[in-house]
Design an enzyme around this catalytic site. Structure first.
Site, PDB file in Angstrom:
ATOM      1  N   HIS A  89     -18.656  20.858 -23.142  1.00 11.42           N
ATOM      2  CA  HIS A  89     -19.722  20.774 -22.132  1.00 11.42           C
ATOM      3  C   HIS A  89     -19.421  21.711 -20.975  1.00 11.42           C
ATOM      4  CE1 HIS A  89     -20.134  17.028 -24.406  1.00 11.42           C
ATOM      5  NE2 HIS A  89     -21.405  17.307 -24.276  1.00 11.42           N
ATOM      6  N   GLU A 110     -19.068  29.361 -12.597  1.00  8.60           N
ATOM      7  CA  GLU A 110     -19.942  28.978 -11.477  1.00  8.60           C
ATOM      8  C   GLU A 110     -21.410  29.171 -11.843  1.00  8.60           C
ATOM      9  OE1 GLU A 110     -18.713  27.616  -8.926  1.00  8.60           O
ATOM     10  OE2 GLU A 110     -16.608  28.174  -9.038  1.00  8.60           O
ATOM     11  N   GLY A 111     -21.744  28.820 -13.074  1.00  2.00           N
ATOM     12  CA  GLY A 111     -23.115  28.990 -13.564  1.00  2.00           C
ATOM     13  C   GLY A 111     -23.260  30.359 -14.179  1.00  2.00           C
ATOM     14  N   ASN A 160     -22.382  25.105  -5.588  1.00  3.53           N
ATOM     15  CA  ASN A 160     -23.250  25.929  -4.762  1.00  3.53           C
ATOM     16  C   ASN A 160     -22.457  26.630  -3.653  1.00  3.53           C
ATOM     17  OD1 ASN A 160     -25.963  26.478  -5.027  1.00  3.53           O
ATOM     18  ND2 ASN A 160     -26.395  25.481  -3.073  1.00  3.53           N
ATOM     19  N   THR A 170     -15.785  21.367 -16.138  1.00  2.00           N
ATOM     20  CA  THR A 170     -16.047  21.865 -17.494  1.00  2.00           C
ATOM     21  C   THR A 170     -15.166  21.166 -18.522  1.00  2.00           C
ATOM     22  OG1 THR A 170     -16.558  24.011 -16.530  1.00  2.00           O
ATOM     23  CG2 THR A 170     -16.113  23.974 -18.895  1.00  2.00           C
ATOM     24  N   GLY A 223     -12.026  19.903 -11.718  1.00  2.00           N
ATOM     25  CA  GLY A 223     -12.237  19.752 -13.163  1.00  2.00           C
ATOM     26  C   GLY A 223     -13.618  19.227 -13.496  1.00  2.00           C
ATOM     27  N   THR A 270      -9.378  26.513 -13.131  1.00  2.00           N
ATOM     28  CA  THR A 270      -8.615  27.427 -12.267  1.00  2.00           C
ATOM     29  C   THR A 270      -7.623  26.626 -11.426  1.00  2.00           C
ATOM     30  OG1 THR A 270     -10.513  28.900 -12.196  1.00  2.00           O
ATOM     31  CG2 THR A 270      -8.851  29.214 -10.474  1.00  2.00           C
TER      32      THR A 270
HETATM   33  C1  LIG Z   1     -11.588  32.217 -15.986  1.00  2.00           C
HETATM   34  C2  LIG Z   1     -12.446  31.004 -15.856  1.00  2.00           C
HETATM   35  C3  LIG Z   1     -12.190  30.075 -14.856  1.00  2.00           C
HETATM   36  C4  LIG Z   1     -12.949  28.892 -14.760  1.00  2.00           C
HETATM   37  N1  LIG Z   1     -12.655  27.964 -13.794  1.00  2.00           N
HETATM   38  C5  LIG Z   1     -13.289  26.746 -13.812  1.00  2.00           C
HETATM   39  C6  LIG Z   1     -12.896  25.697 -12.912  1.00  2.00           C
HETATM   40  O1  LIG Z   1     -12.029  25.883 -12.047  1.00  2.00           O
HETATM   41  N2  LIG Z   1     -13.496  24.473 -13.027  1.00  2.00           N
HETATM   42  C7  LIG Z   1     -14.465  24.216 -13.956  1.00  2.00           C
HETATM   43  O2  LIG Z   1     -14.952  23.092 -14.026  1.00  2.00           O
HETATM   44  N3  LIG Z   1     -14.872  25.206 -14.821  1.00  2.00           N
HETATM   45  C8  LIG Z   1     -14.306  26.453 -14.775  1.00  2.00           C
HETATM   46  N4  LIG Z   1     -14.690  27.452 -15.656  1.00  2.00           N
HETATM   47  C9  LIG Z   1     -15.683  27.136 -16.685  1.00  2.00           C
HETATM   48  C10 LIG Z   1     -17.054  27.770 -16.457  1.00  2.00           C
HETATM   49  O3  LIG Z   1     -17.687  27.186 -15.360  1.00  2.00           O
HETATM   50  C11 LIG Z   1     -17.848  27.616 -17.777  1.00  2.00           C
HETATM   51  O4  LIG Z   1     -17.264  28.520 -18.695  1.00  2.00           O
HETATM   52  C12 LIG Z   1     -19.329  27.916 -17.596  1.00  2.00           C
HETATM   53  O5  LIG Z   1     -19.967  26.864 -16.915  1.00  2.00           O
HETATM   54  C13 LIG Z   1     -20.045  28.117 -18.950  1.00  2.00           C
HETATM   55  O6  LIG Z   1     -19.750  27.089 -19.838  1.00  2.00           O
HETATM   56  P1  LIG Z   1     -19.262  27.446 -21.323  1.00  2.00           P
HETATM   57  O7  LIG Z   1     -18.177  28.460 -21.239  1.00  2.00           O
HETATM   58  O8  LIG Z   1     -18.953  26.145 -21.996  1.00  2.00           O
HETATM   59  O9  LIG Z   1     -20.497  28.148 -22.014  1.00  2.00           O
HETATM   60  P2  LIG Z   1     -21.761  27.404 -22.690  1.00  2.00           P
HETATM   61  O10 LIG Z   1     -22.356  26.406 -21.755  1.00  2.00           O
HETATM   62  O11 LIG Z   1     -21.387  26.955 -24.064  1.00  2.00           O
HETATM   63  O12 LIG Z   1     -22.786  28.629 -22.809  1.00  2.00           O
HETATM   64  C14 LIG Z   1     -22.622  29.683 -23.759  1.00  2.00           C
HETATM   65  C15 LIG Z   1     -23.791  30.651 -23.598  1.00  2.00           C
HETATM   66  O13 LIG Z   1     -25.025  29.950 -23.840  1.00  2.00           O
HETATM   67  C16 LIG Z   1     -25.879  30.084 -22.733  1.00  2.00           C
HETATM   68  N5  LIG Z   1     -26.684  28.877 -22.568  1.00  2.00           N
HETATM   69  C17 LIG Z   1     -26.264  27.582 -22.472  1.00  2.00           C
HETATM   70  N6  LIG Z   1     -27.302  26.757 -22.273  1.00  2.00           N
HETATM   71  C18 LIG Z   1     -28.406  27.538 -22.236  1.00  2.00           C
HETATM   72  C19 LIG Z   1     -29.798  27.297 -22.023  1.00  2.00           C
HETATM   73  N7  LIG Z   1     -30.290  26.063 -21.775  1.00  2.00           N
HETATM   74  N8  LIG Z   1     -30.651  28.346 -22.055  1.00  2.00           N
HETATM   75  C20 LIG Z   1     -30.188  29.597 -22.249  1.00  2.00           C
HETATM   76  N9  LIG Z   1     -28.892  29.903 -22.440  1.00  2.00           N
HETATM   77  C21 LIG Z   1     -28.016  28.895 -22.423  1.00  2.00           C
HETATM   78  C22 LIG Z   1     -24.947  30.303 -21.546  1.00  2.00           C
HETATM   79  O14 LIG Z   1     -25.618  30.902 -20.465  1.00  2.00           O
HETATM   80  C23 LIG Z   1     -23.900  31.191 -22.186  1.00  2.00           C
HETATM   81  O15 LIG Z   1     -24.364  32.518 -22.219  1.00  2.00           O
HETATM   82  C24 LIG Z   1     -14.002  28.663 -15.701  1.00  2.00           C
HETATM   83  C25 LIG Z   1     -14.277  29.636 -16.682  1.00  2.00           C
HETATM   84  C26 LIG Z   1     -13.526  30.785 -16.761  1.00  2.00           C
HETATM   85  C27 LIG Z   1     -13.859  31.803 -17.820  1.00  2.00           C
END
Ligand SMILES: Cc1cc2nc3c(=O)[nH]c(=O)nc-3n(C[C@H](O)[C@H](O)[C@H](O)COP(=O)(O)OP(=O)(O)OC[C@H]3O[C@@H](n4cnc5c(N)ncnc54)[C@H](O)[C@@H]3O)c2cc1C
Length: 395
Positions: A147, A374-375, A251, A143, A141, A175
């Site tokens: 944030h 994963e980024g 990573n 995300t 956990g 996940t």
């Molecule tokens: C099916 C699924 C499973 C997942 N599993 C996990 C998990 O097991 N554990 C966990 O911790 N997370 C998990 N995640 C979360 C995932 O890692 C995040 O969704 C991801 O890091 C992006 O964060 P966000 O969705 O809040 O998008 P945001 O950070 O809000 O970004 C939205 C958009 O803005 C862009 N953006 C943001 N900042 C900038 C910048 N400085 N410059 C340019 N563009 C920018 C991003 O690239 C993106 O296109 C999962 C997500 C999904 C969809």
């Protein structure tokens, strides 16, 4: 001078990259393929449509029995394979479904890796052997609702109460969350971000599933709610403070993804190639039209390039380790190219391409999540940009 007749290549491996793999590596790949074909392939389309991963615990045990959980970790019941073998396993798993690979990645590269790398001896002994067999499922956990790309702003807090820790906050998009026995939760403390090993039956912890997903539908994704979760002093991961902890776990998982995405791409390409040979329009197979051949050739080139890049990064990881920007290079390229291959394959299938009778649309929708988690692609672009220029454009 004797002239050699080069053997005719497999259309799915035109460059003959297979020759670069050892018999042991091929054996790992074959074993994973066998498991996927027997236990998951026949059901995956149905699970995807109904948005579930039934019998996930049995599936985890089966994956564990093959040594696939935490497979690249040493000791504590883990298989201790090479990075290349781990990558090949990810590729085969994701050729079946990205959700299956996500289950394995989160278990091994995020939850187990965090405990293995940063945990106390007691934490390792308590959790890793059970996680390696699949008896205990783990989640990770990081995300939060507000944030994602910027986890440094996280609001989940851990405060001291006597010698205990008390966690409050909320994690999102996690996940394996609802089926996990243990959650590695990252929280802000007075000393910076720390990781906590949280048994999911601790009072105050809950993990409601996230519904209505249009991607990774055969994967459990959950919220984590932490409402006064009281943990003993030794629940903290002792060996790391700060974001370096979760980022180094990510990573590891990203490395698996740069291989895995190629599996989804290969499945799409294989489907499109056989469809193009069978389907006739204007009196001949689609495969006989130049425009279709251009699509197929371009997909074969990208699949080859991506596989060579993955194999190179894997060999390098085994030999000297990888820098984060090298992992970014692989994840960015291979997921982008896999998505392009999925979309191009979809066009070759015409209307059938949007049907779940074929795997292409499922892979394509899955890869949208893979592009983001994963980024995101943007984050990896910025990491590469920073490595090239020395300038951070993140803020
Ligand atoms: C099916 C699924 C499973 C997942 N599993 C996990 C998990 O097991 N554990 C966990 O911790 N997370 C998990 N995640 C979360 C995932 O890692 C995040 O969704 C991801 O890091 C992006 O964060 P966000 O969705 O809040 O998008 P945001 O950070 O809000 O970004 C939205 C958009 O803005 C862009 N953006 C943001 N900042 C900038 C910048 N400085 N410059 C340019 N563009 C920018 C991003 O690239 C993106 O296109 C999962 C997500 C999904 C969809």
């Amino acid at each position: 001078m004797s002239r050699k007749t080069a053997p005719k290549p497999d259309p799915l491996d035109l460059a003959g990259i297979d020759d670069l793999l050892s018999p042991e590596e091929k054996a790992v790949r074959q074993a994973v393929r066998r498991l996927c074909d027997a236990s998951v392939e026949p059901c995956i389309a149905g699970w995807y449509e109904s948005g579930e991963l039934p019998a996930v615990r049995e599936l985890a045990r089966e994956l564990g029995s093959l040594g696939l959980l935490g497979m690249h970790l040493e000791g504590y019941g883990c298989a201790g394979t090479s990075a290349v073998e781990y990558g090949l396993a990810c590729l085969e798993l994701e050729a079946t479904d990205s959700g299956l690979r996500s289950l394995v990645s989160v278990q091994g590269s995020l939850a187990m890796y965090a405990i293995h790398r940063f945990g106390s001896e007691e934490q390792k002994r308590q959790w890793l052997p059970r996680m390696a067999t699949g008896e205990a499922i783990g989640c990770f956990g990081l995300t939060e609702p507000d944030h994602g790309s910027d986890p440094g702003g996280m609001r989940t807090r851990a405060r001291r109460d006597g010698s205990d820790w008390v966690l409050d906050g909320r994690k999102m998009w996690i996940t394996n969350g609802s089926v996990a026995s243990v959650a590695v939760v990252w929280a802000r403390t007075e000393d910076g971000v720390r990781g906590f090993v949280v048994p999911t039956d601790t009072p105050g912890f809950s993990a409601p599933p996230i519904k209505h997903k249009g991607s990774l539908r055969a994967s459990v994704t959950s919220e984590l709610l932490l409402d006064g979760v009281r943990l003993p002093a030794d629940a903290v991961l002792p060996e790391v403070t700060g974001l370096r902890g979760p980022l180094s776990c990510l990573n590891e998982a990203r490395y698996g993804i740069l291989w895995g995405a190629l599996g989804a791409a290969r499945s799409c390409f294989r489907t499109a190639l056989s469809y193009a040979k069978e389907r006739e329009q204007f009196g001949k197979p689609l495969a006989g039209f130049q425009l279709t051949q251009a699509k197929l050739a371009s997909m074969a080139v990208e699949l080859t390039n991506g596989t060579l890049l993955a194999l190179h990064l894997g060999r390098r990881k085994d030999a000297v380790g990888l820098r984060p920007e090298q992992v970014s290079l692989g994840k960015l390229n291979n997921v982008n190219k896999a998505l392009e291959i999925a979309r191009t394959s979809r066009t070759i299938l015409g209307a059938n391409g949007v049907s779940f009778e074929y795997p292409v649309m499922r892979h394509m929708a899955n890869l949208e999540s893979v592009l983001t988690y994963e980024g995101t692609a943007e984050m990896h672009t910025l990491m590469i940009g920073q490595a090239l220029t020395g300038e951070s454009a993140l803020r």
